[in-house]
Design a protein around this motif. Structure first.
Motif, PDB file in Angstrom:
ATOM      1  N   GLU A 179       0.737  -1.275  -0.145  1.00 30.79           N
ATOM      2  CA  GLU A 179      -0.021   0.080  -0.065  1.00 30.79           C
ATOM      3  C   GLU A 179       0.835   1.616   0.121  1.00 30.79           C
ATOM      4  N   GLN A 180       2.063   1.194   0.581  1.00 29.01           N
ATOM      5  CA  GLN A 180       3.042   2.299   0.646  1.00 29.01           C
ATOM      6  C   GLN A 180       3.679   2.632  -0.623  1.00 29.01           C
ATOM      7  N   THR A 181       3.678   1.375  -1.535  1.00 29.23           N
ATOM      8  CA  THR A 181       4.128   1.645  -2.890  1.00 29.23           C
ATOM      9  C   THR A 181       3.173   2.363  -3.741  1.00 29.23           C
ATOM     10  N   VAL A 182       1.791   2.158  -3.498  1.00 30.58           N
ATOM     11  CA  VAL A 182       0.788   2.350  -4.386  1.00 30.58           C
ATOM     12  C   VAL A 182       0.667   4.183  -4.157  1.00 30.58           C
ATOM     13  N   ALA A 183       0.771   4.237  -2.906  1.00 36.06           N
ATOM     14  CA  ALA A 183       0.645   5.759  -2.328  1.00 36.06           C
ATOM     15  C   ALA A 183       1.673   6.602  -2.957  1.00 36.06           C
ATOM     16  N   THR A 184       2.850   6.011  -3.374  1.00 34.24           N
ATOM     17  CA  THR A 184       3.892   7.062  -4.352  1.00 34.24           C
ATOM     18  C   THR A 184       3.599   6.928  -5.609  1.00 34.24           C
ATOM     19  N   MET A 185       2.622   6.246  -6.116  1.00 32.81           N
ATOM     20  CA  MET A 185       2.635   6.085  -7.642  1.00 32.81           C
ATOM     21  C   MET A 185       1.549   7.094  -8.123  1.00 32.81           C
ATOM     22  N   TYR A 186       0.643   7.598  -7.425  1.00 30.73           N
ATOM     23  CA  TYR A 186      -0.386   8.642  -7.671  1.00 30.73           C
ATOM     24  C   TYR A 186      -0.614  10.066  -6.797  1.00 30.73           C
ATOM     25  N   PRO A 187      -0.698  11.048  -7.189  1.00 32.11           N
ATOM     26  CA  PRO A 187      -1.045  12.121  -6.367  1.00 32.11           C
ATOM     27  C   PRO A 187      -2.449  11.914  -5.801  1.00 32.11           C
ATOM     28  N   PRO A 188      -2.571  12.475  -4.232  1.00 30.64           N
ATOM     29  CA  PRO A 188      -3.737  12.145  -3.597  1.00 30.64           C
ATOM     30  C   PRO A 188      -4.978  12.234  -4.424  1.00 30.64           C
ATOM     31  N   ALA A 189      -5.421  13.312  -5.216  1.00 27.46           N
ATOM     32  CA  ALA A 189      -6.516  13.319  -5.851  1.00 27.46           C
ATOM     33  C   ALA A 189      -6.617  12.372  -6.947  1.00 27.46           C
ATOM     34  N   THR A 190      -5.893  11.815  -7.612  1.00 25.47           N
ATOM     35  CA  THR A 190      -5.639  10.697  -8.544  1.00 25.47           C
ATOM     36  C   THR A 190      -6.129   9.617  -7.872  1.00 25.47           C
ATOM     37  N   LEU A 191      -5.404   9.278  -6.767  1.00 23.10           N
ATOM     38  CA  LEU A 191      -5.704   8.000  -6.269  1.00 23.10           C
ATOM     39  C   LEU A 191      -7.124   7.815  -5.557  1.00 23.10           C
ATOM     40  N   ALA A 192      -7.478   8.869  -5.116  1.00 25.58           N
ATOM     41  CA  ALA A 192      -8.929   8.941  -4.424  1.00 25.58           C
ATOM     42  C   ALA A 192      -9.795   8.758  -5.491  1.00 25.58           C
ATOM     43  N   ARG A 193      -9.662   9.123  -6.822  1.00 25.31           N
ATOM     44  CA  ARG A 193     -10.541   9.161  -7.682  1.00 25.31           C
ATOM     45  C   ARG A 193     -10.534   7.482  -8.416  1.00 25.31           C
ATOM     46  N   LEU A 194      -9.638   7.221  -8.528  1.00 26.79           N
ATOM     47  CA  LEU A 194      -8.985   5.495  -8.859  1.00 26.79           C
ATOM     48  C   LEU A 194      -9.985   4.486  -7.970  1.00 26.79           C
ATOM     49  N   ARG A 195      -9.812   4.802  -6.516  1.00 26.54           N
ATOM     50  CA  ARG A 195     -10.679   4.072  -5.448  1.00 26.54           C
ATOM     51  C   ARG A 195     -12.132   4.236  -5.808  1.00 26.54           C
ATOM     52  N   GLU A 196     -12.522   5.564  -6.004  1.00 27.77           N
ATOM     53  CA  GLU A 196     -13.980   5.372  -6.204  1.00 27.77           C
ATOM     54  C   GLU A 196     -14.429   4.719  -7.567  1.00 27.77           C
ATOM     55  N   LYS A 217     -12.737   2.070  -8.619  1.00 22.64           N
ATOM     56  CA  LYS A 217     -12.676   0.643  -8.097  1.00 22.64           C
ATOM     57  C   LYS A 217     -13.891   0.417  -7.276  1.00 22.64           C
ATOM     58  N   ARG A 218     -14.511   1.197  -6.534  1.00 20.74           N
ATOM     59  CA  ARG A 218     -15.647   0.974  -5.627  1.00 20.74           C
ATOM     60  C   ARG A 218     -16.809   0.297  -6.535  1.00 20.74           C
ATOM     61  N   ILE A 219     -17.082   0.849  -7.559  1.00 23.17           N
ATOM     62  CA  ILE A 219     -18.279   0.752  -8.543  1.00 23.17           C
ATOM     63  C   ILE A 219     -17.948  -0.460  -9.402  1.00 23.17           C
ATOM     64  N   TRP A 220     -16.654  -0.719  -9.848  1.00 21.63           N
ATOM     65  CA  TRP A 220     -16.287  -1.902 -10.618  1.00 21.63           C
ATOM     66  C   TRP A 220     -15.765  -3.165 -10.192  1.00 21.63           C
ATOM     67  N   ASP A 221     -15.189  -3.048  -8.681  1.00 21.50           N
ATOM     68  CA  ASP A 221     -14.817  -4.285  -8.150  1.00 21.50           C
ATOM     69  C   ASP A 221     -14.882  -3.921  -6.710  1.00 21.50           C
ATOM     70  N   PRO A 222     -15.934  -4.086  -5.967  1.00 25.57           N
ATOM     71  CA  PRO A 222     -16.002  -3.401  -4.727  1.00 25.57           C
ATOM     72  C   PRO A 222     -15.494  -4.557  -3.661  1.00 25.57           C
ATOM     73  N   ALA A 223     -15.524  -5.618  -4.195  1.00 26.81           N
ATOM     74  CA  ALA A 223     -14.897  -6.818  -3.308  1.00 26.81           C
ATOM     75  C   ALA A 223     -13.394  -7.012  -3.399  1.00 26.81           C
ATOM     76  N   ASN A 224     -12.696  -6.133  -4.333  1.00 24.65           N
ATOM     77  CA  ASN A 224     -11.426  -6.332  -4.532  1.00 24.65           C
ATOM     78  C   ASN A 224     -11.038  -7.777  -5.077  1.00 24.65           C
ATOM     79  N   LEU A 225     -11.703  -8.228  -6.057  1.00 21.04           N
ATOM     80  CA  LEU A 225     -11.445  -9.389  -6.480  1.00 21.04           C
ATOM     81  C   LEU A 225      -9.919  -9.323  -7.267  1.00 21.04           C
ATOM     82  N   PHE A 226      -9.643  -8.411  -7.949  1.00 17.51           N
ATOM     83  CA  PHE A 226      -8.625  -8.136  -8.747  1.00 17.51           C
ATOM     84  C   PHE A 226      -7.483  -7.162  -7.820  1.00 17.51           C
ATOM     85  N   ASN A 227      -6.826  -8.257  -6.837  1.00 18.75           N
ATOM     86  CA  ASN A 227      -6.092  -7.770  -5.802  1.00 18.75           C
ATOM     87  C   ASN A 227      -4.408  -7.921  -6.195  1.00 18.75           C
ATOM     88  N   GLN A 228      -4.256  -8.957  -6.917  1.00 23.13           N
ATOM     89  CA  GLN A 228      -2.883  -9.349  -7.266  1.00 23.13           C
ATOM     90  C   GLN A 228      -2.304  -8.451  -8.073  1.00 23.13           C
TER      91      GLN A 228
END
Length: 441
Positions: free
Chosen positions: A404-421, A423-434
């Motif tokens: 998770e720390q690595t992922v946080a370095t890959m995106y600015p906070p606003a970009t990561l927040a939009r990606l997470r939203e 993700k919530r719509i398309w994969d809420p159970a986080n099946l694609f986690n590998q």
């Protein structure tokens, strides 16, 4: 053929291949670039419907699900132990219609470059023939025409995606999903095909310019100044290397790819590099773009500590600090990729790849003994961290970690927040986690 796991069965008929422990292909199919796994089941689909059946089987039976395109991820997450692997290698078709190219999610860049060659077309890609179209494109795609055409994802106009619900969708019909897969990685589904706009290209002028191992800072400043004035067709990478045996002494190289076969124009663009002090050799020839791509092998018998970051400005101060870090790291490789040009002309929020105002990408790989302890690894990372005030972000495709720390370095906070939203719509159970995982909001 039906998917079977233990006593559970999915009755959907598959036209692809199932591989289990004991099958002839199992050992090869369970191994990725940086890891050896022991999955319970490997599926080689021959259609998007096969992929959907495999996704639903993993979801319904609570299996760890890994997806493999070329399998080059340094974190080794394209295989697993006890779960299911979707190996896309059978989905490797390459169809050309004018300048539109439709590519199966399991194709590799060497085959793509070779297939485009008769059409006098090319796509900017990674450096390696066996890297898959999937991981490289979804993570960005900093390649040999980045200054001329931007990232690989900048040429992506559509994609077919199997989502966590088993639906098969077109990215062009789902604007948020289309935004997310251009830089957001594999967290949003399995991309079974990509549609790109390819670019006209017959041949390139490519090769290397070699310098002695001394005066790294001076050579680096000279390279930087040349690239600031260079035409966008000139793409280069600065490379400082330790000795790798008697036949490969320590040295500095500038790797070159001028994206045209106009030798006179190429020579004029490259001449300032050849005029830099300390040049000891050069090897520059006209060749097909497919012949620029090389093969890479994971280093054996060592522990690699890999770091990278984007620099908005390769200042004199940063050059001096890089030279110091290179010495402190001991046996290490320093790679600096020149960006600018078309890479900079895309707005930062146009795709999930956000670091568009960067001048260069810096990559370091420090080589430690195979039995290096955590303290030694931490020291190498601490040396790199001294550069952090002048850097921001990181490029996931060149990282070997996925926490998770690595992922946080890959995106600015606003970009990561939009990606997470998204993700919530398309994969809420986080099946694609590998993967370098985007957790749902």
């Amino acid at each position: 053929m039906s998917l079977v796991f233990g006593r559970l069965e999915v009755v959907t008929e598959l036209t692809g291949t199932l591989i289990r422990l004991g099958d002839a292909d199992y050992e090869l199919a369970s191994t990725a670039y940086a890891a050896t796994g022991a999955p319970a089941l490997i599926v080689r689909p021959s259609s998007a419907a096969d992929v959907a059946a495999a996704v639903l089987h993993a979801r319904d039976n609570d299996l760890v699900l890994s997806v493999r395109s070329g399998g080059h991820g340094g974190h080794g997450l394209s295989t697993n132990t006890g779960g299911l692997v979707i190996d896309l290698s059978s989905l490797a078709s390459i169809a050309v219609d004018g300048d539109t190219v439709t590519i199966g999610g399991g194709a590799v860049w060497g085959d793509i470059a070779a297939a485009l060659r008769p059409h006098e077309l090319a796509l900017t890609s990674g450096d390696t023939v066996s890297v898959g179209v999937g991981g490289l494109t979804l993570g960005g795609g900093i390649g040999w025409m980045v200054r001329q055409y931007g990232l690989a994802l900048d040429s992506l106009i559509d994609a077919e995606i199997v989502t966590a619900s088993g639906a098969i969708v077109r990215a062009a019909d789902e604007p948020d999903l289309y935004w997310a897969i251009r830089g957001g990685g594999g967290s949003f589904g399995v991309v079974t095909s990509f549609v790109f706009t390819a670019h006209p290209l017959r041949q390139v002028v490519a090769g290397s310019i070699s310098f002695g191992p001394d005066n790294l800072a001076s050579v680096l400043r000279g390279w930087r100044d040349v690239m600031r004035a260079a035409p966008e067709l000139l793409n280069t990478t600065f490379l400082a290397m330790p000795p790798f045996g008697p036949e490969m002494p320590a040295g500095i190289q500038v790797l070159v790819c001028y994206a045209s076969d106009d030798r006179a124009a190429a020579d004029a663009a490259i001449a300032p590099l050849l005029a830099l002090p300390g040049v000891v050799a050069s090897d520059l020839t006209v060749k097909y773009y497919a012949d620029v791509l090389e093969e890479a092998h994971p280093p054996e018998g060592i522990t690699s500590v890999v770091n990278n970051g984007f620099a908005p400005l390769l200042s004199d101060e940063l050059v001096d600090e890089l030279a110091s870090v290179y010495v402190q790291l001991g046996t290490s490789v320093l790679m600096i990729r020149s960006l600018s040009g078309a890479f900079n002309r895309v707005e930062a929020d146009a795709t999930a790849f956000a670091w568009r105002d960067s001048e260069v990408l810096l990559i370091s790989a420090a080589f430690l003994p195979p039995d290096a302890d955590e303290a030694a690894i931490a020291r190498a990372r601490d040396v790199w961290r001294t550069l952090q005030p002048r850097l921001r972000g990181s490029y996931g495709n060149f990282l070997t970690t996925a926490d998770e720390q690595t992922v946080a370095t890959m995106y600015p906070p606003a970009t990561l927040a939009r990606l997470r939203e998204i993700k919530r719509i398309w994969d809420p159970a986080n099946l694609f986690n590998q993967n370098q995982n985007i957790r749902p909001a």
